[in-house]
Design a protein around this motif. Structure first.
Motif, mmCIF file in Angstrom:
data_model
loop_
_atom_site.group_PDB
_atom_site.id
_atom_site.type_symbol
_atom_site.label_atom_id
_atom_site.label_comp_id
_atom_site.label_asym_id
_atom_site.label_seq_id
_atom_site.Cartn_x
_atom_site.Cartn_y
_atom_site.Cartn_z
ATOM 1 N N MET A 1 1.010 -0.797 -0.045
ATOM 2 C CA MET A 1 -0.211 0.208 0.004
ATOM 3 C C MET A 1 0.931 1.648 -0.341
ATOM 4 N N ILE A 2 0.149 2.037 -0.584
ATOM 5 C CA ILE A 2 1.572 3.248 -1.311
ATOM 6 C C ILE A 2 0.458 4.500 -0.415
ATOM 7 N N VAL A 3 1.093 5.099 0.490
ATOM 8 C CA VAL A 3 -0.136 6.567 1.586
ATOM 9 C C VAL A 3 1.443 7.414 0.418
ATOM 10 N N GLN A 4 0.049 8.876 -0.309
ATOM 11 C CA GLN A 4 0.222 9.855 -0.388
ATOM 12 C C GLN A 4 0.883 10.754 0.269
ATOM 13 N N ARG A 9 6.345 12.952 -3.098
ATOM 14 C CA ARG A 9 6.874 12.658 -2.335
ATOM 15 C C ARG A 9 5.556 10.945 -2.217
ATOM 16 N N ARG A 10 6.633 9.531 -1.665
ATOM 17 C CA ARG A 10 5.535 8.752 -1.479
ATOM 18 C C ARG A 10 5.874 7.127 -0.083
ATOM 19 N N VAL A 11 5.596 7.034 0.822
ATOM 20 C CA VAL A 11 6.003 6.507 2.179
ATOM 21 C C VAL A 11 5.323 5.017 1.337
ATOM 22 N N ARG A 12 6.194 3.993 1.897
ATOM 23 C CA ARG A 12 5.970 2.634 1.896
ATOM 24 C C ARG A 12 5.394 1.960 2.968
ATOM 25 N N ASN A 13 4.590 0.836 3.377
ATOM 26 C CA ASN A 13 4.690 0.334 3.996
ATOM 27 C C ASN A 13 5.139 -1.286 3.664
ATOM 28 N N ASP A 14 5.381 -1.492 4.972
ATOM 29 C CA ASP A 14 6.536 -2.516 4.348
ATOM 30 C C ASP A 14 6.011 -4.448 4.224
ATOM 31 N N ASP A 15 4.576 -4.076 3.894
ATOM 32 C CA ASP A 15 3.900 -5.407 3.093
ATOM 33 C C ASP A 15 4.433 -5.341 1.824
ATOM 34 N N VAL A 19 9.514 -2.199 -4.875
ATOM 35 C CA VAL A 19 9.178 -0.985 -5.147
ATOM 36 C C VAL A 19 7.972 -0.636 -5.424
ATOM 37 N N ALA A 20 7.608 0.522 -5.456
ATOM 38 C CA ALA A 20 6.524 0.443 -5.493
ATOM 39 C C ALA A 20 5.943 0.137 -7.102
ATOM 40 N N ALA A 23 6.494 2.332 -9.840
ATOM 41 C CA ALA A 23 8.198 3.266 -10.247
ATOM 42 C C ALA A 23 8.611 3.524 -11.527
ATOM 43 N N LEU A 24 8.071 2.530 -12.149
ATOM 44 C CA LEU A 24 8.590 2.566 -14.146
ATOM 45 C C LEU A 24 8.004 3.805 -14.654
ATOM 46 N N SER A 25 7.741 4.499 -13.924
ATOM 47 C CA SER A 25 6.085 5.716 -14.288
ATOM 48 C C SER A 25 7.074 7.293 -13.757
ATOM 49 N N ARG A 26 7.866 7.238 -12.835
ATOM 50 C CA ARG A 26 8.505 8.199 -12.194
ATOM 51 C C ARG A 26 8.850 9.033 -13.189
ATOM 52 N N VAL A 27 9.205 9.940 -12.600
ATOM 53 C CA VAL A 27 9.879 11.192 -14.018
ATOM 54 C C VAL A 27 11.350 10.931 -14.479
ATOM 55 N N THR A 28 11.692 9.933 -13.644
ATOM 56 C CA THR A 28 13.082 9.970 -13.324
ATOM 57 C C THR A 28 13.432 9.106 -14.016
ATOM 58 N N TRP A 29 12.428 7.586 -14.444
ATOM 59 C CA TRP A 29 12.398 6.875 -15.376
ATOM 60 C C TRP A 29 12.078 7.236 -16.838
ATOM 61 N N ALA A 30 11.110 8.336 -16.786
ATOM 62 C CA ALA A 30 10.759 9.006 -18.313
ATOM 63 C C ALA A 30 12.143 9.880 -18.966
ATOM 64 N N LEU A 31 12.389 10.536 -17.921
ATOM 65 C CA LEU A 31 14.071 11.230 -18.099
ATOM 66 C C LEU A 31 15.084 10.034 -18.579
ATOM 67 N N ARG A 32 15.020 8.948 -18.516
ATOM 68 C CA ARG A 32 15.875 7.864 -18.870
ATOM 69 C C ARG A 32 15.765 7.424 -19.674
ATOM 70 N N ARG A 33 14.582 7.386 -19.937
ATOM 71 C CA ARG A 33 14.233 6.434 -21.479
ATOM 72 C C ARG A 33 14.783 7.596 -22.331
ATOM 73 N N ALA A 34 13.321 8.683 -21.894
ATOM 74 C CA ALA A 34 14.871 9.416 -23.348
ATOM 75 C C ALA A 34 15.986 10.059 -23.471
#
Length: 161
Positions: A1-4, A9-15, A19-20, A23-34
């Protein structure tokens, strides 16, 4: 579960997994794909000129700031001094770069383009301009300007972080 927590910033629960799910739709991944797509196209288009994208970056840096040392160039390009030394040796063998003694420090060598280096850089830059024009044409002038501004803003934000 991801808490907004906020937009960025997102906080992850331990269960959950490591990665969320997004993860592959984040801004940094979009930059890397480009970046990967642009880099692959540059390599493909520069290859017939006998040049790699890293060599283009090195040549344009020396053109922009003649007299750079290998160490300065490594810092500017964010690569190791060994990587710069290897590329410099290759470009020097091809007659595109030359080393000159520093005017005050005899153990330091400055890098300069030769006439052949300026000619090769001009041909390579035309290839890069063509790639950039294709991107700008597809995006349109307004979006191309907006993308440039946003990328500059990202660079500023990351440098300040």
């Amino acid at each position: 579960m991801i808490v907004q927590v906020s937009y960025s910033r997102r906080v992850r629960n331990d269960d959950e997994g490591p990665v969320a799910a997004d993860a592959l739709s984040r801004v940094t991944w979009a930059l890397r794909r480009a970046e990967w797509a642009v880099q692959a196209r540059k390599e493909q288009r520069l290859r017939p000129l006998g040049m790699a994208a890293a060599q283009y970056s090195l040549l344009i840096s020396v053109h922009t700031d003649p007299g750079l040392t290998g160490a300065e160039l490594a810092r500017r390009l964010n690569v190791t001094p060994q990587a710069v030394a290897s590329q410099v040796a290759r470009l020097e063998e091809r007659g595109l770069l030359e080393r000159r003694a520093h005017p005050r420090h005899r153990h330091i060598q400055e890098l300069h383009l030769t006439d052949a280096g300026r000619e090769a850089l001009g041909l390579a830059d035309a290839v890069i301009v063509d790639i950039e024009e294709r991107i700008a044409e597809e995006l349109g002038p307004e979006q191309a300007a907006q993308l440039t501004a946003l990328l500059d803003q990202v660079a500023d934000v990351v440098r300040e972080a």
